[in-house]
Design an enzyme around this catalytic site. Structure first.
Site, PDB file in Angstrom:
ATOM      1  N   LYS A  17     -79.963  18.733 -37.236  1.00  0.00           N
ATOM      2  CA  LYS A  17     -79.895  19.979 -37.203  1.00  0.00           C
ATOM      3  C   LYS A  17     -79.880  20.669 -35.854  1.00  0.00           C
ATOM      4  O   LYS A  17     -80.743  19.963 -35.110  1.00  0.00           O
ATOM      5  CB  LYS A  17     -81.022  20.678 -38.005  1.00  0.00           C
ATOM      6  CG  LYS A  17     -81.129  20.435 -39.560  1.00  0.00           C
ATOM      7  CD  LYS A  17     -79.833  21.043 -40.371  1.00  0.00           C
ATOM      8  CE  LYS A  17     -79.722  20.576 -41.606  1.00  0.00           C
ATOM      9  NZ  LYS A  17     -78.962  21.613 -42.106  1.00  0.00           N
ATOM     10  N   ASP A  27     -75.577  20.407 -37.290  1.00  0.00           N
ATOM     11  CA  ASP A  27     -75.348  21.441 -38.211  1.00  0.00           C
ATOM     12  C   ASP A  27     -76.225  22.457 -37.995  1.00  0.00           C
ATOM     13  O   ASP A  27     -77.441  22.368 -37.475  1.00  0.00           O
ATOM     14  CB  ASP A  27     -75.881  21.141 -39.502  1.00  0.00           C
ATOM     15  CG  ASP A  27     -75.948  21.823 -40.862  1.00  0.00           C
ATOM     16  OD1 ASP A  27     -75.242  23.035 -40.372  1.00  0.00           O
ATOM     17  OD2 ASP A  27     -76.197  21.534 -41.902  1.00  0.00           O
ATOM     18  N   GLU A  75     -71.247  21.486 -38.207  1.00  0.00           N
ATOM     19  CA  GLU A  75     -71.178  22.014 -39.447  1.00  0.00           C
ATOM     20  C   GLU A  75     -71.746  23.610 -39.559  1.00  0.00           C
ATOM     21  O   GLU A  75     -72.595  24.201 -38.722  1.00  0.00           O
ATOM     22  CB  GLU A  75     -71.922  21.377 -40.512  1.00  0.00           C
ATOM     23  CG  GLU A  75     -72.266  21.921 -41.851  1.00  0.00           C
ATOM     24  CD  GLU A  75     -73.004  20.907 -42.938  1.00  0.00           C
ATOM     25  OE1 GLU A  75     -73.329  21.380 -43.794  1.00  0.00           O
ATOM     26  OE2 GLU A  75     -73.195  19.628 -42.318  1.00  0.00           O
ATOM     27  N   GLU A  86     -70.925  24.966 -47.739  1.00  0.00           N
ATOM     28  CA  GLU A  86     -72.198  25.130 -48.431  1.00  0.00           C
ATOM     29  C   GLU A  86     -72.288  26.479 -48.945  1.00  0.00           C
ATOM     30  O   GLU A  86     -72.965  26.771 -49.804  1.00  0.00           O
ATOM     31  CB  GLU A  86     -73.240  24.441 -47.916  1.00  0.00           C
ATOM     32  CG  GLU A  86     -73.967  24.960 -46.898  1.00  0.00           C
ATOM     33  CD  GLU A  86     -75.253  24.504 -46.370  1.00  0.00           C
ATOM     34  OE1 GLU A  86     -76.442  24.747 -46.752  1.00  0.00           O
ATOM     35  OE2 GLU A  86     -75.098  23.397 -45.506  1.00  0.00           O
ATOM     36  N   ASP A 123     -70.271  23.106 -52.464  1.00  0.00           N
ATOM     37  CA  ASP A 123     -71.722  23.111 -53.040  1.00  0.00           C
ATOM     38  C   ASP A 123     -71.588  23.081 -54.427  1.00  0.00           C
ATOM     39  O   ASP A 123     -70.877  24.166 -54.966  1.00  0.00           O
ATOM     40  CB  ASP A 123     -72.564  24.264 -52.342  1.00  0.00           C
ATOM     41  CG  ASP A 123     -73.919  24.254 -52.775  1.00  0.00           C
ATOM     42  OD1 ASP A 123     -74.676  23.738 -51.960  1.00  0.00           O
ATOM     43  OD2 ASP A 123     -74.184  24.701 -54.052  1.00  0.00           O
ATOM     44  N   HIS A 133     -71.880  19.170 -49.714  1.00  0.00           N
ATOM     45  CA  HIS A 133     -73.492  19.508 -49.399  1.00  0.00           C
ATOM     46  C   HIS A 133     -74.284  19.124 -50.496  1.00  0.00           C
ATOM     47  O   HIS A 133     -74.110  19.368 -51.733  1.00  0.00           O
ATOM     48  CB  HIS A 133     -73.480  21.264 -49.157  1.00  0.00           C
ATOM     49  CG  HIS A 133     -74.767  21.618 -49.054  1.00  0.00           C
ATOM     50  ND1 HIS A 133     -75.642  22.278 -50.002  1.00  0.00           N
ATOM     51  CD2 HIS A 133     -75.675  21.344 -48.213  1.00  0.00           C
ATOM     52  CE1 HIS A 133     -76.797  22.646 -49.497  1.00  0.00           C
ATOM     53  NE2 HIS A 133     -77.072  22.112 -48.391  1.00  0.00           N
TER      54      HIS A 133
END
Length: 469
Positions: free
Chosen positions: A219, A271, A297, A326, A349, A376
């Site tokens: 992340k 992400d 992402e 997602e 998702d 996701h």
């Protein structure tokens, strides 16, 4: 006499993952992974379980919406619904008053996902097959009839979809046998949450390597210098041949082409969870080019197709792709992402899209545009769901899993009777129990412990958490 749906139960189940930092990112800093869970009952033995995913507060609103959507099924015969699940899906989304609070997005769409997923679970159980097997055993015509096509026929017609499915029909059995033997490729997210210490990230990355993973996601977006430092730390681990005593992948292999794989064939993804405006995203990610991510992402707002396209164009000279999905709240957003040439990777998702029938429409569009689908799965129950969807994509629709990787997050699987499992090569095992349906049935004990607000956990010590809705 045909069975009828008689009633349903809804449970607001919340897990205190914020206490350990699980699920933390630049946008979502306090996640309590949660399941808005519904069970459909009939006047026979047949049942169906479904859920949608949230991160805590507001899930009670989703549960109220599920009650409205599920209530429309009471008194209907499941077999009549199973005959044409695409038509059933259209009908589920057609109540004019409920549709007004969407349409086909937000809370009402999340609720529809839970109920449609439960109906598909019931369908698979009725046929004694896992969900993926139910669908890949369908004829091309049956799959087309199970798919939601409204608003996407300017990009994909029923006739085109049928031709695509017929073209893949011949190799289905061979692909099914191969993936059953080898497992479905995966990447791991649970080593790279933003709230984890360096020590924990390092330890979990090494453990993931030992478990066979070679795709890793971290992340980013809270602090550039910290992201660069953590990215270099992860790269130093996954690019070190000494951490691969049994050997490593060839970075020039076809499955790694264009992924910025390091010398050991390891791939890093990043992400941002929607935290940036478009110019910020471009500048920030360009600055991270030295850690060689495959893709960024969710670089910006999830329904900004043209914004994603701008980011993709700007990052192409750096060899960095764009992934999203997602939070793409319906098939029309995906249609526009494909039309705008905005993404390199499609991330469906299972609970943001309104159930399996809408997922099928996105899988078919992605196959037409040649975009790999990497679902996701960072949340409770999502890994259990999406292995079915990736198997459907590989076996019946796209016919390829060479470049695809399915997200794996190692949290909360113990609460599901038919939990997903991984093999020693970092791949998902294929669900095989004929009783498991869509694999989302939760242990009653888990519901009793974590149901909000009166489950035994929440009325007990709660790890110091404060009760608030």
């Amino acid at each position: 006499m045909a069975a009828k749906i008689t009633h349903f139960e809804i449970h607001d189940v919340r897990f205190p993952t914020s206490l350990t930092g699980d699920g933390t990112d630049a946008m979502n800093t306090d996640c309590d992974y949660s399941s808005a869970y519904v069970t459909l009952y009939t006047d026979g033995v047949l049942i169906g379980h479904g859920m949608t995913f949230t991160i805590g507060r507001g899930q009670d609103i989703v549960c109220h919406a599920i009650r409205e959507v599920a209530g429309r099924l009471v008194g209907l015969e499941p077999e009549s619904l199973f005959e044409n699940m695409g038509k059933t899906w259209d009908w589920m989304c057609s109540d004019s008053q409920l549709r007004w609070i969407g349409p086909e997005k937000g809370v009402i769409h999340l609720a529809t996902a839970a109920v449609n997923n439960a109906l598909w679970d019931m369908f698979a159980r009725a046929r004694g097959k896992p969900l993926w097997k139910l669908i890949v055993d369908m004829t091309p015509e049956e799959i087309v009839n199970a798919t939601a096509f409204r608003y996407i026929t300017d990009v994909l017609t029923r006739e085109e979809a049928l031709a695509m499915l017929k073209a893949k029909e011949g190799g289905k059995r061979e692909r099914e046998a191969l993936v059953t033997e080898t497992g479905y490729p995966a990447y791991i997210t649970s080593a790279g949450w933003l709230g984890y210490s360096d020590e924990k990230v390092s330890r979990l990355t090494k453990e993931a390597l030992a478990s066979g993973f070679n795709h890793f996601k971290m992340k980013v977006g809270a602090d550039f210098n910290d992201d660069l430092r953590r990215g270099k730390m992860i790269r130093s681990i996954i690019d070190d041949p000494a951490n691969y005593p049994s050997g490593f992948k060839d970075p020039s292999s076809p499955e790694l082409a264009g992924k910025n794989a390091g010398p050991t064939g390891a791939v890093l993804m990043i992400d941002a969870n929607q935290v940036w405006d478009v110019p910020q995203a471009i500048e920030y990610v360009a600055g991270l080019a030295e850690i060689k991510p495959w893709f960024i992402e969710e670089p910006t707002a999830p329904d900004d197709a043209l914004g994603h396209a701008a980011v993709r164009r700007a990052l192409k000279p750096y060899g960095i792709g764009v992934a999203t999905g997602e939070h793409a709240h319906n098939r029309m957003v995906f249609k526009q992402l494909f039309q705008a040439d905005a993404i390199d990777v499609c991330q469906i998702d299972s609970c943001r899209l309104a159930g399996v029938s809408e997922v099928l429409s996105v899988l078919l569009m992605a196959a037409k545009f040649g975009i790999p689908v990497c679902p996701h799965a960072g949340g409770v129950g999502l890994c259990e769901y999406v292995i079915h969807l990736s198997l459907i994509d590989y076996i019946a629709i796209s016919g390829t899993m060479e470049r695809n990787v399915l997200e794996f997050s190692d949290h909360l699987h113990e609460h599901f009777i038919y939990r997903c499992t991984m093999n020693d090569r970092g791949r998902y095992n294929v669900p095989s129990n004929p009783k498991e349906g869509y694999s989302i049935e939760m242990y009653k004990e888990s519901i009793a412990e974590f149901e909000w607000p009166n489950g035994s956990y929440w009325v007990g010590t709660r790890g110091g958490k404060v009760l608030s809705t």
